[in-house]
Design a protein around this motif. Structure first.
Motif, PDB file in Angstrom:
ATOM      1  N   UNK A   1       3.562  -1.878   8.422  1.00  0.00           N
ATOM      2  CA  UNK A   1       2.324  -2.177   7.793  1.00  0.00           C
ATOM      3  C   UNK A   1       2.060  -1.380   6.317  1.00  0.00           C
ATOM      4  N   UNK A   2       2.549  -0.378   6.184  1.00  0.00           N
ATOM      5  CA  UNK A   2       2.572   0.632   5.007  1.00  0.00           C
ATOM      6  C   UNK A   2       3.423   0.080   3.923  1.00  0.00           C
ATOM      7  N   UNK A   3       4.605  -0.346   4.180  1.00  0.00           N
ATOM      8  CA  UNK A   3       5.422  -1.054   3.297  1.00  0.00           C
ATOM      9  C   UNK A   3       5.075  -2.242   2.989  1.00  0.00           C
ATOM     10  N   UNK A   4       4.529  -3.016   3.616  1.00  0.00           N
ATOM     11  CA  UNK A   4       4.129  -4.245   3.104  1.00  0.00           C
ATOM     12  C   UNK A   4       2.537  -4.010   2.001  1.00  0.00           C
ATOM     13  N   UNK A   5       1.945  -3.058   2.711  1.00  0.00           N
ATOM     14  CA  UNK A   5       0.675  -2.662   1.756  1.00  0.00           C
ATOM     15  C   UNK A   5       0.889  -2.290   0.381  1.00  0.00           C
ATOM     16  N   UNK A   6       2.087  -1.418   0.373  1.00  0.00           N
ATOM     17  CA  UNK A   6       2.399  -0.811  -0.942  1.00  0.00           C
ATOM     18  C   UNK A   6       3.146  -1.902  -1.813  1.00  0.00           C
ATOM     19  N   UNK A   7       3.476  -3.070  -1.307  1.00  0.00           N
ATOM     20  CA  UNK A   7       4.081  -4.153  -2.104  1.00  0.00           C
ATOM     21  C   UNK A   7       3.052  -4.924  -2.844  1.00  0.00           C
ATOM     22  N   UNK A   8       1.675  -4.942  -2.083  1.00  0.00           N
ATOM     23  CA  UNK A   8       0.794  -5.761  -2.548  1.00  0.00           C
ATOM     24  C   UNK A   8      -0.105  -5.321  -3.875  1.00  0.00           C
ATOM     25  N   UNK A   9      -0.142  -6.308  -4.760  1.00  0.00           N
ATOM     26  CA  UNK A   9      -0.997  -5.659  -6.063  1.00  0.00           C
ATOM     27  C   UNK A   9      -2.061  -5.155  -5.960  1.00  0.00           C
ATOM     28  N   UNK A  10      -2.972  -5.414  -4.998  1.00  0.00           N
ATOM     29  CA  UNK A  10      -4.425  -4.978  -4.792  1.00  0.00           C
ATOM     30  C   UNK A  10      -4.380  -3.522  -4.446  1.00  0.00           C
ATOM     31  N   UNK A  11      -3.329  -3.220  -3.655  1.00  0.00           N
ATOM     32  CA  UNK A  11      -3.086  -1.664  -3.431  1.00  0.00           C
ATOM     33  C   UNK A  11      -2.262  -0.933  -4.431  1.00  0.00           C
ATOM     34  N   UNK A  12      -1.579  -1.498  -5.226  1.00  0.00           N
ATOM     35  CA  UNK A  12      -0.918  -0.849  -6.114  1.00  0.00           C
ATOM     36  C   UNK A  12      -1.852  -0.454  -7.349  1.00  0.00           C
ATOM     37  N   UNK A  13      -2.887  -1.287  -7.427  1.00  0.00           N
ATOM     38  CA  UNK A  13      -3.812  -0.953  -8.504  1.00  0.00           C
ATOM     39  C   UNK A  13      -4.802   0.234  -8.171  1.00  0.00           C
ATOM     40  N   UNK A  14      -4.888   0.135  -6.757  1.00  0.00           N
ATOM     41  CA  UNK A  14      -5.991   1.193  -6.278  1.00  0.00           C
ATOM     42  C   UNK A  14      -5.100   2.377  -5.933  1.00  0.00           C
ATOM     43  N   UNK A  15      -5.197   3.634  -6.454  1.00  0.00           N
ATOM     44  CA  UNK A  15      -4.556   4.738  -6.226  1.00  0.00           C
ATOM     45  C   UNK A  15      -4.634   5.289  -4.653  1.00  0.00           C
TER      46      UNK A  15
ATOM     47  N   UNK B   1     -10.255  -4.474  -0.656  1.00  0.00           N
ATOM     48  CA  UNK B   1      -9.246  -5.359  -1.036  1.00  0.00           C
ATOM     49  C   UNK B   1      -8.240  -5.864  -0.087  1.00  0.00           C
ATOM     50  N   UNK B   2      -7.716  -4.589   0.711  1.00  0.00           N
ATOM     51  CA  UNK B   2      -6.538  -4.421   1.664  1.00  0.00           C
ATOM     52  C   UNK B   2      -6.961  -3.655   2.834  1.00  0.00           C
ATOM     53  N   UNK B   3      -6.837  -4.292   4.048  1.00  0.00           N
ATOM     54  CA  UNK B   3      -7.005  -3.431   5.243  1.00  0.00           C
ATOM     55  C   UNK B   3      -5.693  -2.662   5.706  1.00  0.00           C
ATOM     56  N   UNK B   4      -4.633  -3.020   5.261  1.00  0.00           N
ATOM     57  CA  UNK B   4      -3.092  -2.867   5.703  1.00  0.00           C
ATOM     58  C   UNK B   4      -3.197  -1.390   5.614  1.00  0.00           C
ATOM     59  N   UNK B   5      -3.575  -0.589   4.515  1.00  0.00           N
ATOM     60  CA  UNK B   5      -3.519   0.842   4.673  1.00  0.00           C
ATOM     61  C   UNK B   5      -4.014   1.551   5.503  1.00  0.00           C
ATOM     62  N   UNK B   6      -5.356   1.052   5.812  1.00  0.00           N
ATOM     63  CA  UNK B   6      -5.941   1.684   7.053  1.00  0.00           C
ATOM     64  C   UNK B   6      -5.456   1.400   8.293  1.00  0.00           C
ATOM     65  N   UNK B   7      -4.939   0.167   8.733  1.00  0.00           N
ATOM     66  CA  UNK B   7      -4.265  -0.251   9.943  1.00  0.00           C
ATOM     67  C   UNK B   7      -3.096   0.682   9.893  1.00  0.00           C
TER      68      UNK B   7
END
Length: 101
Positions: free
Chosen positions: A56-70, A22-28
């Protein structure tokens, strides 16, 4: 009948793959954090990579796709921590250089 079933199965598999990626920001964020720690000795580069990892980590934690995926949420948090470590190590490495200026 089999064509409809195969299309239906492929769409289900496509949804699973999309949800996993869903999101590549956590990996980036993790990659930038690792680069910041590894390049702390280059003047300013480790600091910039660290700031980019934290953002990038802060933006990723605010996205709903990342919040739903532990798992993605933990990766984003790891990226923020690695970025903060890179900023800290870079600042410690830069202090002796600033004293000689």
């Amino acid at each position: 009948m089999t064509a409809a079933v195969s299309r239906r199965c492929s769409s289900v598999d496509g949804n699973k793959n999309r949800k996993q990626h869903g999101s590549r920001l956590p990996t980036v964020s993790i990659a930038l954090g690792a680069l910041s720690v590894a390049s702390f000795w280059v003047v300013g580069l480790g600091f910039l990579f660290g700031v980019a990892a934290v953002v990038c980590g802060a933006i990723a934690t605010s996205r709903s796709a990342v919040v739903d995926d532990e798992a993605a949420s933990l990766r984003a948090l790891l990226g923020v921590v690695a970025g903060a470590a890179g900023i800290t190590v870079s600042a410690i490495a830069l202090l002796p250089m600033l004293a000689h200026l």
